[in-house]
Design an enzyme around this catalytic site. Structure first.
Site, short mmCIF file in Angstrom:
data_model
loop_
_atom_site.label_atom_id
_atom_site.label_comp_id
_atom_site.label_asym_id
_atom_site.label_seq_id
_atom_site.Cartn_x
_atom_site.Cartn_y
_atom_site.Cartn_z
CE LYS A 137 -4.03 -0.93 -5.63
NZ LYS A 137 -4.75 -1.00 -4.33
CB SER B 230 -0.95 -0.01 1.22
OG SER B 230 -1.95 0.94 1.09
CG ASP C 32 -4.93 -0.50 0.54
OD1 ASP C 32 -5.13 -1.57 1.15
OD2 ASP C 32 -4.67 -0.46 -0.67
#
Length: 456
Positions: free
Chosen positions: A234, A145, A190
């Protein structure tokens, strides 16, 4: 009571990293920082890819974080610099609308997500000018994260610089929402743990409403994080959002099969809530309604009685428009099964049976198998690393974070930690010529949440 992130006075000269960041800031801007702020990364112990489906997750914050040195300036500009030279300086006018290029997810756009979130929350037309230097110790694209920690740190910095006040929960919800400006349809885990974490405890994070409950991890075992050293961004790929879309479509298919109003249901948890069913009953429903073969666009449109245009605009996201086939059975089965494992993990931690470490390890092993085979969010390197970790003495090991690269988290009996670290180094890192720094293999304890630091 849900308080704001803490403000703590600290002796900067006694902390090497803070002092180095202060020196860098002074060299860059010719003045001392007004304050520092940090937001931690996290390791998710169990509950992968289910937060955006409405289900609880069980992460803990790690000691690695994103740290910012900040001053307010009169230039009408937000000026960003990074201690890592591969991340270039960036500046933007406070009087212009903040534009985030989701086609090009550079580091500064994540920071600007946090800025934009606070600006929109308070309706600030003219943000104060800020000079910032960022220093991060979370390995990028590792599943720990780093990007969300940067967004959270930026949100906290912007709130403080503009003399606003928000609770930890409000900040978490704002940062979860505004990170979607970069194109990732995340679920909020997150950002929630980055603000709501407390030192010494993992947290069960529940959504709608957002709340965090302490989960005491058993004595006698530690969690070790190992990086497979395959990076996955991502926002730069569509894999993550494809899974979000597949879960959305599966939600509609299950709702229609049980004559629910599919237009109001977006998440797999919504179907369970409407049906007042158990997670085990939902798994049975998945088997009854969804076939294991991939669904084509045409088949989905026929089943849901929608047009191809509706399918593209209502169900797909901008970076999933190219996808032609969707694995609905596998994705839904993973989500409901993983949601059940989270509840079992919490239950074992609460009841602390004699065999609790073995039971938690088994849940982690089953979680990884589901991520690997049903959700298909692992990669060969991660699978090999998990196998090596189990052979080296871990009672449980699984990928953590989005997957497709990044890190594994392993539960290791305390007395085996040193032999475990040596065995994993020898089996995975040395043959690949990978750097054996602290970022790639380390023991992690539950860390605290985001905070503001003021120099004493």
């Amino acid at each position: 009571m849900d308080k704001s992130p803490p403000k703590m006075r600290t002796a900067v000269c006694a902390d090497e990293r803070l002092q180095n960041l202060k020196n860098t800031f002074e060299t860059k801007y010719g003045e001392s920082p007004l304050f520092f702020a940090y937001a931690p990364g996290r390791v998710n112990l169990i509950g992968e890819h289910i937060d955006y489906c409405g289900y609880s997750v069980l992460p803990m914050a790690i000691e690695q974080n994103v740290l910012a040195a900040v001053s307010v300036n009169n230039s009408g500009m937000i000026m960003l610099s990074n201690t890592n030279p591969q991340y270039k300086d960036f500046s933007v006018s406070c009087s212009e609308g903040i534009v985030i290029d989701r086609e090009n997810p550079m580091w500064h756009y994540y920071f600007l997500c946090g800025v934009k979130g606070i600006q929109e929350k308070f309706g600030i037309t003219q943000l104060v000018g800020m000079s910032c230097v960022i220093d991060g110790t979370i390995p990028p694209s590792s599943g720990l994260s780093s990007s969300s920690a940067l967004v959270c740190c930026a949100g906290l910095v912007t709130m403080e610089a503009n003399q606003k006040s928000l609770s930890k929960t409000e900040l978490a919800e704002i940062c979860a929402k505004c990170e979607r400006y970069i194109g990732t349809e995340g679920g909020g885990m997150d950002q929630s743990i980055s603000f709501l974490a407390e030192r010494g405890t993992a947290k069960l994070i529940e959504f709608q409403p957002l709340r965090a409950t302490d989960v005491k991890l058993p004595d006698g075992a530690v969690f070790v994080i190992s990086n497979c050293c395959v990076e996955m961004n991502k926002a730069a790929t569509s894999d993550y959002n494809i899974r979000v879309v597949e879960c959305r479509i599966a939600t509609k298919m299950l709702a229609r099969a049980r004559r629910l109003d599919q237009s109001k249901l977006l998440r797999l948890a919504d179907v369970q809530t409407e049906l007042k069913a158990s997670l085990k009953q939902m798994l049975t429903l998945v088997d009854e309604v969804l076939h294991p073969e991939p669904y084509s666009r045409d088949e989905i449109c026929r089943e849901l009685e929608i047009t191809p245009e509706q399918f593209s605009t209502e169900l797909l996201s901008p970076n999933t428009q190219h996808v032609t086939h969707f694995k609905l059975h596998q994705r839904a089965w993973h989500v409901y099964g993983e949601a059940e494992r989270v509840l079992q993990f919490k239950s074992v931690c609460e009841s602390q049976p004699a065999e609790s470490i073995r039971l938690l390890g088994d849940l982690m092993i089953h979680s990884h198998a589901s991520c690997q085979n049903l959700y298909e969010c692992s990669c060969p390197e991660l699978d090999r690393l998990v196998d090596f970790c189990l052979k080296a003495g871990a009672v449980g090991s699984r990928l953590t974070g989005a997957g497709w690269g990044g890190c594994a988290v392993s539960m290791v009996p305390s007395e085996k930690v040193e032999s475990f670290l040596q065995a994993v180094r020898k089996a995975y890192y040395l043959p690949r010529g990978l750097a054996m720094d602290k970022q790639n293999l380390f023991v992690s304890k539950p860390g605290g949440g985001a905070a503001i630091l003021l120099e004493e």
